[in-house]
Scaffold this motif. Structure first.
Motif, PDB file in Angstrom:
ATOM      1  N   ILE A   1       7.763  17.507  -3.592  1.00  0.00           N
ATOM      2  CA  ILE A   1       8.266  16.334  -2.888  1.00  0.00           C
ATOM      3  C   ILE A   1       7.504  15.118  -3.407  1.00  0.00           C
ATOM      4  N   ASP A   2       8.208  13.997  -3.600  1.00  0.00           N
ATOM      5  CA  ASP A   2       7.648  12.827  -4.276  1.00  0.00           C
ATOM      6  C   ASP A   2       7.910  11.579  -3.445  1.00  0.00           C
ATOM      7  N   VAL A   3       6.898  10.736  -3.270  1.00  0.00           N
ATOM      8  CA  VAL A   3       7.044   9.503  -2.496  1.00  0.00           C
ATOM      9  C   VAL A   3       6.439   8.334  -3.261  1.00  0.00           C
ATOM     10  N   SER A   4       7.007   7.150  -3.076  1.00  0.00           N
ATOM     11  CA  SER A   4       6.439   5.941  -3.662  1.00  0.00           C
ATOM     12  C   SER A   4       6.553   4.787  -2.663  1.00  0.00           C
ATOM     13  N   SER A   5       7.711   4.132  -2.630  1.00  0.00           N
ATOM     14  CA  SER A   5       7.868   2.970  -1.748  1.00  0.00           C
ATOM     15  C   SER A   5       7.777   3.340  -0.273  1.00  0.00           C
ATOM     16  N   GLY A   6       8.041   4.592   0.052  1.00  0.00           N
ATOM     17  CA  GLY A   6       8.017   5.019   1.448  1.00  0.00           C
ATOM     18  C   GLY A   6       6.647   5.010   2.093  1.00  0.00           C
ATOM     19  N   VAL A   7       5.579   4.820   1.294  1.00  0.00           N
ATOM     20  CA  VAL A   7       4.228   4.759   1.862  1.00  0.00           C
ATOM     21  C   VAL A   7       3.512   3.478   1.422  1.00  0.00           C
ATOM     22  N   GLU A   8       4.295   2.417   1.190  1.00  0.00           N
ATOM     23  CA  GLU A   8       3.719   1.145   0.733  1.00  0.00           C
ATOM     24  C   GLU A   8       3.658   0.124   1.857  1.00  0.00           C
ATOM     25  N   GLN A   9       2.676  -0.763   1.761  1.00  0.00           N
ATOM     26  CA  GLN A   9       2.663  -1.937   2.622  1.00  0.00           C
ATOM     27  C   GLN A   9       3.233  -3.131   1.867  1.00  0.00           C
ATOM     28  N   SER A  10       3.209  -3.028   0.537  1.00  0.00           N
ATOM     29  CA  SER A  10       3.874  -3.987  -0.344  1.00  0.00           C
ATOM     30  C   SER A  10       3.972  -3.316  -1.705  1.00  0.00           C
ATOM     31  N   PRO A  11       4.882  -3.760  -2.596  1.00  0.00           N
ATOM     32  CA  PRO A  11       5.019  -3.089  -3.898  1.00  0.00           C
ATOM     33  C   PRO A  11       3.689  -2.976  -4.644  1.00  0.00           C
ATOM     34  N   GLY A  12       3.306  -1.745  -4.955  1.00  0.00           N
ATOM     35  CA  GLY A  12       2.065  -1.510  -5.690  1.00  0.00           C
ATOM     36  C   GLY A  12       0.837  -1.367  -4.817  1.00  0.00           C
ATOM     37  N   LYS A  13       0.974  -1.544  -3.520  1.00  0.00           N
ATOM     38  CA  LYS A  13      -0.161  -1.413  -2.610  1.00  0.00           C
ATOM     39  C   LYS A  13       0.194  -0.420  -1.516  1.00  0.00           C
ATOM     40  N   LYS A  14      -0.565   0.689  -1.441  1.00  0.00           N
ATOM     41  CA  LYS A  14      -0.240   1.750  -0.503  1.00  0.00           C
ATOM     42  C   LYS A  14      -0.794   1.470   0.898  1.00  0.00           C
ATOM     43  N   ASN A  15      -0.052   1.953   1.873  1.00  0.00           N
ATOM     44  CA  ASN A  15      -0.527   1.993   3.250  1.00  0.00           C
ATOM     45  C   ASN A  15      -1.268   3.324   3.407  1.00  0.00           C
ATOM     46  N   HIS A  16      -2.567   3.262   3.535  1.00  0.00           N
ATOM     47  CA  HIS A  16      -3.383   4.479   3.498  1.00  0.00           C
ATOM     48  C   HIS A  16      -3.040   5.445   4.630  1.00  0.00           C
ATOM     49  N   GLU A  17      -2.778   4.911   5.791  1.00  0.00           N
ATOM     50  CA  GLU A  17      -2.406   5.769   6.911  1.00  0.00           C
ATOM     51  C   GLU A  17      -1.082   6.475   6.627  1.00  0.00           C
ATOM     52  N   ALA A  18      -0.137   5.752   6.010  1.00  0.00           N
ATOM     53  CA  ALA A  18       1.167   6.340   5.702  1.00  0.00           C
ATOM     54  C   ALA A  18       1.045   7.430   4.636  1.00  0.00           C
TER      55      ALA A  18
ATOM     56  N   GLY B   1      -8.565   2.950  -5.543  1.00  0.00           N
ATOM     57  CA  GLY B   1      -8.703   3.162  -4.107  1.00  0.00           C
ATOM     58  C   GLY B   1      -7.528   3.912  -3.515  1.00  0.00           C
ATOM     59  N   ASP B   2      -6.314   3.495  -3.885  1.00  0.00           N
ATOM     60  CA  ASP B   2      -5.121   4.184  -3.391  1.00  0.00           C
ATOM     61  C   ASP B   2      -5.049   5.613  -3.931  1.00  0.00           C
ATOM     62  N   ALA B   3      -5.478   5.774  -5.183  1.00  0.00           N
ATOM     63  CA  ALA B   3      -5.462   7.113  -5.784  1.00  0.00           C
ATOM     64  C   ALA B   3      -6.379   8.067  -5.021  1.00  0.00           C
ATOM     65  N   LEU B   4      -7.551   7.590  -4.647  1.00  0.00           N
ATOM     66  CA  LEU B   4      -8.495   8.444  -3.920  1.00  0.00           C
ATOM     67  C   LEU B   4      -7.985   8.806  -2.539  1.00  0.00           C
ATOM     68  N   VAL B   5      -7.290   7.892  -1.879  1.00  0.00           N
ATOM     69  CA  VAL B   5      -6.699   8.209  -0.576  1.00  0.00           C
ATOM     70  C   VAL B   5      -5.698   9.349  -0.731  1.00  0.00           C
ATOM     71  N   ALA B   6      -4.861   9.274  -1.772  1.00  0.00           N
ATOM     72  CA  ALA B   6      -3.881  10.337  -2.019  1.00  0.00           C
ATOM     73  C   ALA B   6      -4.575  11.662  -2.351  1.00  0.00           C
ATOM     74  N   CYS B   7      -5.639  11.602  -3.142  1.00  0.00           N
ATOM     75  CA  CYS B   7      -6.383  12.817  -3.485  1.00  0.00           C
ATOM     76  C   CYS B   7      -7.002  13.453  -2.238  1.00  0.00           C
ATOM     77  N   ARG B   8      -7.608  12.637  -1.414  1.00  0.00           N
ATOM     78  CA  ARG B   8      -8.250  13.161  -0.199  1.00  0.00           C
ATOM     79  C   ARG B   8      -7.234  13.727   0.777  1.00  0.00           C
ATOM     80  N   ALA B   9      -6.005  13.235   0.708  1.00  0.00           N
ATOM     81  CA  ALA B   9      -4.943  13.769   1.561  1.00  0.00           C
ATOM     82  C   ALA B   9      -4.381  15.067   1.003  1.00  0.00           C
ATOM     83  N   HIS B  10      -4.855  15.466  -0.191  1.00  0.00           N
ATOM     84  CA  HIS B  10      -4.455  16.710  -0.867  1.00  0.00           C
ATOM     85  C   HIS B  10      -3.123  16.587  -1.604  1.00  0.00           C
ATOM     86  N   ALA B  11      -2.866  15.406  -2.159  1.00  0.00           N
ATOM     87  CA  ALA B  11      -1.741  15.268  -3.085  1.00  0.00           C
ATOM     88  C   ALA B  11      -2.105  15.975  -4.385  1.00  0.00           C
TER      89      ALA B  11
END
Length: 650
Positions: A614-631, A397-407
């Motif tokens: 440019i690379d991001v990980s924790s900066g777009v998380e709501q908790s470790p391993g779980k992404k904040n989709h809006e972020a 689910g998180d992967a698809l959000v990143a793909c749709r955002a054009h990562a």
């Protein structure tokens, strides 16, 4: 109704009912109409061309999608073909008789010049790649593309720009084409100051009538799609093509269809990288077909066509038919002996098709020069941010959000000490989701010039960066490892289907070799700082240390923060001095920056530093391993917007 033999020159199909009856039939079955026909009519139409006997039916149709499955749902390719059959049947009484078509063909080619043999056209362009430039106003997968385009104007542009084949869609419903387009394209490219391109009728052919029709309207060749054609009918169609003077382009997707094509006598094999039943794209389909032909000892290699006078031409030509839009795509297939690439959508959308064709670098010397010029253009990398990576992904689910955002890159972490460490199952789920999003079934590799290994490290990594940009037009999955055995890395690459890896430990530059990892590798260079980002090691020393240790093994370099005194780098959430990235790029080395990035500082980093990635990980998380989709969406979108704005100054 009783059907006449399907091999008659006037093709047969179930009689089409009138619109009222069709609508009533559709409603009674709970279905919807397909261009005015019911599902049952479409199924019957496809059955009508199968022919054969109870004994031979399976042998001639076993390669056809859904054959023998009573619950099969028609694919889009099958719907288009069925409607074509029904349309021709509905208009049977008003069609031009075959004898008249033959007479018209003879008159046309007597007046405007004889047909060109497709295999000869392809092979005569060696060592350059033969380009088939396509004319289509729309398609089932993309909808309207260029609805107001005219065939004559577009064909003339293609021909003058160097296209050796012009493909013209003549299907009217989904592609908005016509036979008039075919004739217009032929006339617009005849008696011009450039070599006349061969005109290809791209159609959903189910009977010999369409071949005679194509010849009468100026075609030199015609497309035959194995996926919807019974094996015995394919042989009839190929023989008919040759009787009228055409060498057909026979399209396959997969080994079973290749077998059918070869057994039917095909000589020009076109590999559709898109599965027309599922619309899934996989550029490696052509690679696999080339490998299979080579295993069978079938000679097709385009390189053999330019070995000089007296050299026998290969009996076959191999063409790649979809998914390409760049010089890197063209060179990818040039390397494996492909002779022709068909490119349509990107040329139909291009503001300047002639410039787009020139940019494809059909001549290998042009491509080599382009790569060398790019690598040596003043030393500095100034093209701005091209790659956005979202790391620490643990679920589809998180992967698809990143793909749709054009990562471009989706990172999954295998380092056991990470809070975001994934299992094999989690990584495999992410890979499947990313591949489905990108309409592909296999791995995407980097396509680089053959001499990249001989280049200096900075030059080699510049060239590889360009190759990665092209490959990552569809998102790729990167496995992140830290001080783990090469055997384990290779196992995860193979088991999970990773496209790339990233080495984040003390492995050294040479460990990032594709020969060792199995796939291209990003190599992390740690930039040491204090816990708050202060006291970064002097930038001049950091830059020189990286350049001194650089090899041409990695695909790219990623700069990340390392806390002084920490034994493990990465994952700190702390930003380093980005002037280090600027200085490296001023020396010609494109770099990805990571560490402490988040939506509210990504734009600033891109605008000021203009890193390649440019690379991001924790900066777009709501908790470790779980992404904040809006972020995630805000981060990727902000980086893209900033990259466009930053480029205005260059």
């Amino acid at each position: 109704p009783t059907m006449p033999p399907r091999n008659e020159t006037t093709p047969a199909s179930p009689a089409a009912s009138d619109d009222g009856a069709a609508a009533a039939g559709a409603k009674s079955n709970g279905g919807s109409l397909i261009m005015g026909y019911t599902h049952a009519q479409c199924v019957a139409a496809l059955e009508s061309i199968k022919g054969g006997t109870a004994a031979t039916g399976d042998d001639t149709c076993r390669h056809i999608f859904g054959h023998g499955d009573p619950n099969h749902k028609l694919s889009m390719l099958q719907k288009v073909t069925a409607v074509r059959i029904l349309d021709y049947e509905k208009n049977r009484s008003s069609r031009t008789p075959v004898d008249d078509l033959k007479r018209q063909a003879a008159e046309f080619h007597s007046q405007h010049g004889p047909m060109l043999n497709l295999r000869s056209v392809v092979q005569s362009r060696a060592p350059s790649m033969c380009l088939a430039a396509e004319f289509k106003r729309a398609s089932p997968s993309k909808g309207l593309i260029n609805p107001d385009a005219t065939a004559a104007s577009q064909a003339a542009t293609y021909g003058s720009a160097g296209a050796s084949v012009i493909s013209v869609l003549t299907e009217e419903h989904w592609f908005r084409g016509s036979l008039d387009d075919l004739r217009s394209a032929r006339l617009a490219t005849t008696d011009r100051p450039y070599p006349r391109p061969a005109i290809l009728r791209k159609e959903f052919v189910f009977g010999t009538y369409q071949i005679y029709e194509a010849a009468a309207h100026g075609a030199d060749t015609i497309l035959l799609i194995v996926a919807v054609t019974p094996a015995d009918l394919l042989r009839v169609l190929i023989d008919t093509c040759r009787e009228v003077g055409m060498e057909p382009l026979v399209e396959v997707h997969g080994q079973s269809e290749l077998d059918v094509a070869l057994n039917a006598g095909a000589r020009v094999i076109g590999v559709n990288n898109r599965n027309l039943h599922t619309f899934q794209m996989d550029l490696a389909t052509t690679d696999r077909t080339a490998e299979e032909l080579t295993k069978r000892g079938i000679k097709f290699d385009h390189h053999l066509c330019s070995e000089g006078e007296g050299t026998a031409m290969p009996e076959y030509a191999l063409c790649s038919l979809s998914g390409m839009s760049s010089p890197t795509d063209v060179d990818r297939y040039r390397q494996i002996g492909v002779g022709m690439c068909l490119i349509g959508e990107s040329l139909m959308r291009a503001a300047d098709p002639a410039a787009a064709i020139a940019g494809l670098c059909l001549n290998p010397a042009d491509y080599e020069k382009k790569m060398m010029d790019a690598a040596a253009s003043g030393g500095a990398y100034t093209a701005g941010t091209k790659i956005v990576k979202v790391c620490g992904i643990t679920n589809a689910g998180d992967a698809l959000v990143a793909c749709r955002a054009h990562a471009n890159l989706i990172g999954v972490i295998f380092a056991p000490k990470s809070k975001r460490c994934v299992t094999v199952e989690q990584a495999s789920d992410v890979v499947r989701a990313v591949r489905d999003f990108g309409e592909r079934s296999g791995r995407i590799g980097l396509v680089c010039p053959g001499n990249v290994a001989k280049m200096a490290p900075v030059q080699a990594l510049f060239v590889k960066a360009r190759a990665l940009e092209e490959a990552a037009r569809r998102p790729l999955v990167v496995g992140v490892f830290q001080n783990q055995p090469a055997e384990f890395i290779r196992e995860m690459v193979d088991t999970c289907g990773l496209d790339m890896v990233q080495l984040h430990g003390q492995e050294g530059m040479a460990a990032a070799s594709e020969d060792i990892c199995g796939v291209p590798a990003l190599r992390v260079a740690d930039i040491e700082t204090g816990t708050d980002g202060s006291n970064t090691v002097a930038s001049v020393h950091a830059v020189q240390k990286i350049l001194d240790g650089l090899t041409s093994d990695p695909a790219a370099i990623l700069l990340d923060t390392s806390i002084k005194g920490s034994k493990e780098g990465g994952g700190t959430g702390v930003t380093f001095d980005h002037s280090i990235a600027e200085q490296l790029q001023n020396r010609g080395l494109p770099v990805i920056i990571a560490g402490g990035l988040k939506p509210d500082n990504a734009k600033d980093a891109v605008m000021k530093t203009r890193p390649w990635g440019i690379d991001v990980s924790s900066g777009v998380e709501q908790s470790p391993g779980k992404k904040n989709h809006e972020a995630v969406t805000k981060f990727v979108g902000g980086a893209r917007e900033a990259a466009i704005e930053a480029s205005k100054g260059f």
